[in-house]
Design a protein around this motif. Structure first.
Motif, PDB file in Angstrom:
ATOM      1  N   UNK A 208       1.195  -1.185  -0.586  1.00  0.00           N
ATOM      2  CA  UNK A 208       0.013   0.269  -0.054  1.00  0.00           C
ATOM      3  C   UNK A 208       0.833   0.872   0.231  1.00  0.00           C
ATOM      4  N   UNK A 209       2.244   1.555   1.005  1.00  0.00           N
ATOM      5  CA  UNK A 209       2.705   2.351   1.216  1.00  0.00           C
ATOM      6  C   UNK A 209       3.419   2.594  -0.747  1.00  0.00           C
ATOM      7  N   UNK A 210       4.069   1.518  -0.870  1.00  0.00           N
ATOM      8  CA  UNK A 210       4.338   1.909  -2.199  1.00  0.00           C
ATOM      9  C   UNK A 210       3.763   2.466  -3.553  1.00  0.00           C
ATOM     10  N   UNK A 211       2.710   1.967  -3.452  1.00  0.00           N
ATOM     11  CA  UNK A 211       1.556   2.373  -4.302  1.00  0.00           C
ATOM     12  C   UNK A 211       1.119   3.633  -4.064  1.00  0.00           C
ATOM     13  N   UNK A 212       0.885   3.896  -2.733  1.00  0.00           N
ATOM     14  CA  UNK A 212       0.733   5.220  -2.537  1.00  0.00           C
ATOM     15  C   UNK A 212       2.234   6.346  -2.465  1.00  0.00           C
ATOM     16  N   UNK A 213       2.523   6.071  -2.109  1.00  0.00           N
ATOM     17  CA  UNK A 213       4.369   6.728  -2.957  1.00  0.00           C
ATOM     18  C   UNK A 213       4.831   6.651  -4.235  1.00  0.00           C
ATOM     19  N   UNK A 214       4.267   5.871  -5.366  1.00  0.00           N
ATOM     20  CA  UNK A 214       3.787   6.305  -6.710  1.00  0.00           C
ATOM     21  C   UNK A 214       3.448   6.809  -7.608  1.00  0.00           C
ATOM     22  N   UNK A 215       2.146   6.717  -6.534  1.00  0.00           N
ATOM     23  CA  UNK A 215       1.455   7.670  -7.718  1.00  0.00           C
ATOM     24  C   UNK A 215       1.417   9.060  -7.252  1.00  0.00           C
ATOM     25  N   UNK A 216       1.496   9.077  -6.261  1.00  0.00           N
ATOM     26  CA  UNK A 216       1.925  10.490  -5.954  1.00  0.00           C
ATOM     27  C   UNK A 216       2.825  10.939  -7.305  1.00  0.00           C
ATOM     28  N   UNK A 217       4.046  10.421  -7.013  1.00  0.00           N
ATOM     29  CA  UNK A 217       4.979  10.584  -7.655  1.00  0.00           C
ATOM     30  C   UNK A 217       4.479  10.973  -9.195  1.00  0.00           C
ATOM     31  N   UNK A 237       6.351   2.403 -14.376  1.00  0.00           N
ATOM     32  CA  UNK A 237       8.345   2.515 -14.568  1.00  0.00           C
ATOM     33  C   UNK A 237       8.411   2.725 -13.230  1.00  0.00           C
ATOM     34  N   UNK A 238       7.933   4.012 -12.557  1.00  0.00           N
ATOM     35  CA  UNK A 238       7.630   4.274 -11.502  1.00  0.00           C
ATOM     36  C   UNK A 238       8.042   3.510 -10.079  1.00  0.00           C
ATOM     37  N   UNK A 239       7.303   2.191 -10.487  1.00  0.00           N
ATOM     38  CA  UNK A 239       6.770   1.265  -8.995  1.00  0.00           C
ATOM     39  C   UNK A 239       8.394   0.581  -9.258  1.00  0.00           C
ATOM     40  N   UNK A 240       9.060   0.435 -10.739  1.00  0.00           N
ATOM     41  CA  UNK A 240      10.596  -0.865 -11.176  1.00  0.00           C
ATOM     42  C   UNK A 240      11.181   0.564 -10.278  1.00  0.00           C
ATOM     43  N   UNK A 241      11.725   1.969 -10.521  1.00  0.00           N
ATOM     44  CA  UNK A 241      12.489   2.705 -10.208  1.00  0.00           C
ATOM     45  C   UNK A 241      12.999   2.581  -8.326  1.00  0.00           C
ATOM     46  N   UNK A 242      11.760   2.707  -8.153  1.00  0.00           N
ATOM     47  CA  UNK A 242      11.089   2.811  -6.032  1.00  0.00           C
ATOM     48  C   UNK A 242      11.973   1.273  -5.342  1.00  0.00           C
ATOM     49  N   UNK A 243      11.724   0.323  -6.746  1.00  0.00           N
ATOM     50  CA  UNK A 243      12.095  -1.187  -5.964  1.00  0.00           C
ATOM     51  C   UNK A 243      13.467  -0.994  -6.283  1.00  0.00           C
ATOM     52  N   UNK A 244      13.788  -0.518  -7.855  1.00  0.00           N
ATOM     53  CA  UNK A 244      14.941  -0.400  -7.518  1.00  0.00           C
ATOM     54  C   UNK A 244      16.284  -0.430  -6.923  1.00  0.00           C
ATOM     55  N   UNK A 245      15.607   0.641  -6.269  1.00  0.00           N
ATOM     56  CA  UNK A 245      16.365   1.648  -5.210  1.00  0.00           C
ATOM     57  C   UNK A 245      16.753   1.234  -4.137  1.00  0.00           C
ATOM     58  N   UNK A 246      15.505   0.840  -4.261  1.00  0.00           N
ATOM     59  CA  UNK A 246      15.977   0.110  -2.530  1.00  0.00           C
ATOM     60  C   UNK A 246      16.418  -1.555  -2.602  1.00  0.00           C
ATOM     61  N   UNK A 247      16.384  -2.213  -4.292  1.00  0.00           N
ATOM     62  CA  UNK A 247      17.927  -3.338  -3.453  1.00  0.00           C
ATOM     63  C   UNK A 247      18.807  -2.390  -3.482  1.00  0.00           C
ATOM     64  N   UNK A 248      18.922  -1.897  -4.234  1.00  0.00           N
ATOM     65  CA  UNK A 248      20.319  -1.001  -4.463  1.00  0.00           C
ATOM     66  C   UNK A 248      20.729  -0.287  -2.584  1.00  0.00           C
ATOM     67  N   UNK A 249      19.915   0.077  -2.235  1.00  0.00           N
ATOM     68  CA  UNK A 249      20.287   0.262  -0.492  1.00  0.00           C
ATOM     69  C   UNK A 249      20.534  -0.696  -0.304  1.00  0.00           C
ATOM     70  N   UNK A 250      19.570  -1.692  -0.346  1.00  0.00           N
ATOM     71  CA  UNK A 250      19.317  -2.725   1.023  1.00  0.00           C
ATOM     72  C   UNK A 250      20.624  -3.679   0.332  1.00  0.00           C
ATOM     73  N   UNK A 251      21.551  -3.686  -0.563  1.00  0.00           N
ATOM     74  CA  UNK A 251      22.984  -4.360  -0.964  1.00  0.00           C
ATOM     75  C   UNK A 251      23.983  -3.585  -0.241  1.00  0.00           C
ATOM     76  N   UNK A 252      24.380  -2.339  -0.462  1.00  0.00           N
ATOM     77  CA  UNK A 252      24.394  -0.984   0.608  1.00  0.00           C
ATOM     78  C   UNK A 252      25.156  -1.290   1.619  1.00  0.00           C
ATOM     79  N   UNK A 253      24.233  -1.810   2.345  1.00  0.00           N
ATOM     80  CA  UNK A 253      23.559  -1.730   3.616  1.00  0.00           C
ATOM     81  C   UNK A 253      24.390  -2.858   3.992  1.00  0.00           C
TER      82      UNK A 253
END
Length: 260
Positions: A208-217, A237-253
């Motif tokens: 739900x949070x992902x859906x709302x954030x993506x729709x606002x964007x 494309x917006x949803x995919x970009x958010x998930x990609x950033x989340x994945x990259x942040x997880x790898x970095x952490x």
């Protein structure tokens, strides 16, 4: 385009890598699998396999692809393969590019798979709103049923209150402020369901949070003047970009934790 080795067509690929290509194919098949006959699916799967060297691109001859099916014990005709291609082009799954030999004569085609986009009639920004039609209060049961059926037929679009109960109310209410159409709401939520299908750790609240954030964007970009011809593809494309950033942040952490 001049005919040549498959390596010459790398620039046509729509995908980051083979995994990205396979993920998009899985998403296409959810929508389109029932649109193809059993024989056409055999042809399509063979084309997909021949599109692995350069993710999503194939320059093999049709006869080569048909022969490969026969060698695998799956006999199909050339006409079946061509019928599959016509359907794939119609649905936007594959783009067919003509190539030519050095002497100018036409050579075999190059087949380029496209990234997944929602297959929907409501594909533009200007989504029609509901046309209200009044039903007489005083009428017989028979007349009421007939009148109600006619009203439904004459309604251009059902409003957001008709959206499936599987769509969270918070998301439905937000989208209704901009597109009060049940079909638009359900298709946007479908993007979230597909994109998070393999993310087993994602809770309903996370979705739900992902859906709302993506729709606002999406809305913010449109308000800022971005031309969006397909809201579902753009939202994807917006949803995919958010998930990609989340994945990259997880790898970095994980890397920082390991390094420390």
């Amino acid at each position: 385009m001049k005919a040549g080795n498959i390596e010459q067509f790398k620039h046509l690929s729509q995908f980051r890598d083979l995994k990205d290509f396979n993920n998009n194919i899985e998403q296409w098949m959810i929508d389109l699998k029932q649109k193809f006959t059993k024989s056409e699916l055999i042809a399509l799967k063979r084309l997909i396999r021949f599109s692995a060297k350069v993710a999503g691109v194939c320059n093999a001859k049709i006869q080569t692809l048909v022969s490969a099916c026969h060698e695998a014990g799956q006999e199909i005709s050339r006409s079946t393969f061509e019928r599959m291609l016509r359907k794939a082009k119609q649905f936007g799954l594959v783009q067919v590019i003509n190539t030519f030999k050095g002497d100018g004569k036409q050579s075999h085609n190059v087949y380029v798979f496209q990234r997944y986009q929602i297959v929907s009639d409501s594909s533009t920004i200007d989504v029609p709103m509901q046309e209200t039609i009044d039903v007489p209060k005083e009428t017989s049961n028979l007349n009421f049923k007939t009148s109600n059926q006619n009203n439904i037929k004459r309604t251009k679009a059902l409003d957001g209150s008709f959206a499936s109960s599987r769509v969270p109310k918070e998301f439905r209410d937000l989208v209704k402020c901009f597109w009060n159409d049940y079909k638009v709401i359900e298709e946007l939520w479908k993007v979230i369901q597909i994109q998070t299908y393999y993310l087993s750790y994602y809770s309903q609240q996370d979705k739900l949070d992902l859906a709302i954030d993506s729709f606002k964007q999406l809305i913010r970009n449109i308000k800022q003047g971005r031309k969006v011809h397909n809201i579902f593809g753009y939202y994807w494309g917006i949803v995919g970009a958010i998930l990609d950033r989340e994945y990259e942040n997880t790898l970095h952490e994980m890397y920082e934790e390991y390094a420390s």
